[in-house]
Motif scaffolding. Structure first.
Motif, short mmCIF file in Angstrom:
data_model
loop_
_atom_site.label_atom_id
_atom_site.label_comp_id
_atom_site.label_asym_id
_atom_site.label_seq_id
_atom_site.Cartn_x
_atom_site.Cartn_y
_atom_site.Cartn_z
N ALA A 1 56.93 120.10 76.38
CA ALA A 1 56.85 120.96 75.20
C ALA A 1 55.56 121.78 75.19
CB ALA A 1 56.95 120.13 73.93
N GLU A 2 54.47 121.19 75.61
CA GLU A 2 53.20 121.91 75.66
C GLU A 2 53.29 123.09 76.63
OE1 GLU A 2 50.50 121.58 73.93
OE2 GLU A 2 50.38 119.53 73.17
N ALA A 3 53.90 122.87 77.78
CA ALA A 3 54.04 123.93 78.77
C ALA A 3 54.98 125.03 78.27
CB ALA A 3 54.55 123.36 80.09
N VAL A 4 56.07 124.63 77.64
CA VAL A 4 57.01 125.60 77.08
C VAL A 4 56.32 126.45 76.03
CG1 VAL A 4 59.06 125.86 75.63
CG2 VAL A 4 59.09 124.26 77.56
N SER A 5 55.55 125.80 75.17
CA SER A 5 54.84 126.52 74.11
C SER A 5 53.88 127.56 74.69
CB SER A 5 54.06 125.53 73.24
OG SER A 5 53.25 126.20 72.31
N PHE A 6 53.18 127.19 75.76
CA PHE A 6 52.27 128.14 76.41
C PHE A 6 53.02 129.35 76.93
CE2 PHE A 6 50.60 129.51 80.59
CZ PHE A 6 49.50 130.22 80.14
N LEU A 7 54.11 129.11 77.66
CA LEU A 7 54.85 130.22 78.26
C LEU A 7 55.58 131.07 77.22
CD1 LEU A 7 56.26 128.52 81.48
CD2 LEU A 7 54.50 130.29 81.34
N ALA A 8 55.85 130.50 76.06
CA ALA A 8 56.51 131.25 75.00
C ALA A 8 55.53 132.03 74.13
CB ALA A 8 57.32 130.31 74.11
N GLY A 9 54.23 131.72 74.27
CA GLY A 9 53.24 132.27 73.36
C GLY A 9 52.45 133.43 73.92
N PRO A 10 51.58 134.01 73.10
CA PRO A 10 50.83 135.21 73.47
C PRO A 10 49.80 134.99 74.58
CG PRO A 10 50.06 134.34 71.36
CD PRO A 10 51.29 133.59 71.70
N LYS A 11 49.35 133.74 74.79
CA LYS A 11 48.36 133.50 75.83
C LYS A 11 48.94 133.68 77.24
CE LYS A 11 45.37 130.48 73.11
NZ LYS A 11 44.74 129.13 72.99
N SER A 12 50.26 133.74 77.34
CA SER A 12 50.91 133.98 78.64
C SER A 12 51.55 135.36 78.67
CB SER A 12 51.96 132.91 78.92
OG SER A 12 53.00 132.97 77.95
N GLY A 13 50.99 136.27 77.91
CA GLY A 13 51.61 137.58 77.73
C GLY A 13 51.75 138.42 78.99
N PHE A 14 51.02 138.07 80.07
CA PHE A 14 51.13 138.82 81.32
C PHE A 14 51.78 137.96 82.40
CE2 PHE A 14 49.04 141.38 84.88
CZ PHE A 14 49.79 142.51 84.64
N ILE A 15 52.57 136.98 81.98
CA ILE A 15 53.26 136.09 82.91
C ILE A 15 54.76 136.23 82.69
CG2 ILE A 15 53.65 133.71 83.65
CD1 ILE A 15 50.87 133.03 82.59
N THR A 16 55.48 136.57 83.74
CA THR A 16 56.93 136.62 83.66
C THR A 16 57.54 136.38 85.04
OG1 THR A 16 58.81 137.85 82.72
CG2 THR A 16 57.24 139.12 84.05
N GLY A 17 58.73 135.83 85.06
CA GLY A 17 59.42 135.55 86.32
C GLY A 17 58.86 134.37 87.08
N GLN A 18 58.12 133.49 86.39
CA GLN A 18 57.45 132.38 87.06
C GLN A 18 58.04 131.04 86.62
OE1 GLN A 18 55.12 133.24 89.43
NE2 GLN A 18 55.84 135.27 88.83
N LYS A 19 57.71 130.01 87.39
CA LYS A 19 58.09 128.65 87.05
C LYS A 19 56.86 127.75 87.10
CE LYS A 19 60.65 124.66 88.73
NZ LYS A 19 61.34 124.10 89.90
N LEU A 20 56.68 126.97 86.06
CA LEU A 20 55.56 126.02 85.98
C LEU A 20 56.13 124.61 86.08
CD1 LEU A 20 52.64 125.18 85.41
CD2 LEU A 20 53.12 125.48 82.96
N ASN A 21 55.83 123.92 87.18
CA ASN A 21 56.26 122.53 87.32
C ASN A 21 55.29 121.64 86.55
OD1 ASN A 21 58.58 122.71 88.99
ND2 ASN A 21 57.27 123.13 90.75
N VAL A 22 55.85 120.77 85.74
CA VAL A 22 55.06 119.79 84.98
C VAL A 22 55.49 118.43 85.50
CG1 VAL A 22 54.44 118.94 82.69
CG2 VAL A 22 55.02 121.36 83.01
N ASP A 23 54.82 117.99 86.57
CA ASP A 23 55.35 116.86 87.36
C ASP A 23 54.30 115.91 87.89
OD1 ASP A 23 54.09 118.45 89.23
OD2 ASP A 23 55.87 118.83 90.45
#
Length: 259
Positions: free
Chosen positions: A232-254
């Motif tokens: 959920a923390e990772a999803v929140s980051f990618l959904a929020g404004p702090k990741s505004g210049f990130i798209t088409g990427q995958k973040l593994n939380v593993d």
């Protein structure tokens, strides 16, 4: 079943598919805690949905839950229309829905079974995104798909997951390339082994015995399993404004499993 609150609305609304699952519910709580209105789409667990809406509302935002068939484009379009008219926008889409995936060698999977899982994963994601795109374009919104770390480091007997969620990840990249001109971002989060959610069900059903768990742990540098809250923390980051210049990427939380 639909539940809504009269609490005043913040500026953004999130739709979480698979909202009553282990990861989906953790995502919903996280987004609500950050001030987003949250709408849950779920398949069958009405009681859990109602309880979760109450938790969301207790955080001072609005919540709603809708029972929806993700393969039904008409139902989804009706849901999106209801969300935008009731909440004012649809800025975040988190796709955390998916079937239970048994641990089985690919050689033992019937083609019909594979097709069913592919539809439940990739076709469902595609159908949800298509329904949400007009609203997401209007909001310059963000989409996060919850997939799996198994597409980057394959665990034996996990082909039904890696072989279908891989299609979701391809769609994430495709939509990111095409929808960026509208300001819509698409990313994915790949969970590793967790102590809750689907992993917990696999352990409970003995699809993963202690030997398998020990082997998995030996491949994780952090020497621990994760939780739905980590995702959920990772999803929140990618959904929020702090990741505004990130798209088409995958973040593994593993825990480093895919290193």
């Amino acid at each position: 079943m639909t539940t809504t609150s009269s609490t005043s609305s913040p500026s953004t609304t999130a739709l979480v598919t698979g909202g009553t699952g282990g990861i989906g519910s953790a995502v919903a709580r996280q987004l609500a805690a950050e001030g987003h209105d949250v709408v849950l789409a779920y398949r069958s667990n009405t009681e859990t949905a109602a309880t979760l809406v109450a938790e969301i509302e207790a955080l001072g935002v609005r919540g709603a839950a809708h029972r929806v068939d993700l393969s039904d484009s008409a139902q989804l379009e009706e849901l999106v229309s209801h969300v935008t008219s009731t909440f004012g926008d649809l800025s975040i889409l988190v796709h955390a829905a998916g079937p239970h995936v048994p641990m089985v060698h690919l050689s033992r999977v019937e083609p019909r079974t594979y097709a069913e899982h592919l539809n439940a994963e990739a076709t469902a994601f595609f159908t949800v995104v298509r329904a949400c795109l007009p609203a997401l374009r209007e909001a310059s919104g963000a989409v996060v798909a919850v997939t799996t770390a198994a597409t980057d480091r394959y665990p034996v007997r996990d082909g039904l997951s890696a072989g279908t969620k891989g299609a979701v990840e391809a769609l994430v990249r495709g939509f990111a390339a095409e929808e960026g001109r509208f300001g819509v971002r698409f990313n994915a989060v790949g969970p590793g082994m967790l102590v809750d959610g689907m992993a917990e069900r696999l352990i409970s059903s003995q699809s993963l015995d202690q030997r398998a768990l020990d082997v998995t742990m030996s491949r994780i540098p952090l020497q621990k399993f994760g939780t739905a809250v980590d995702i959920a923390e990772a999803v929140s980051f990618l959904a929020g404004p702090k990741s505004g210049f990130i798209t088409g990427q995958k973040l593994n939380v593993d825990g480093g499993y895919t290193v």
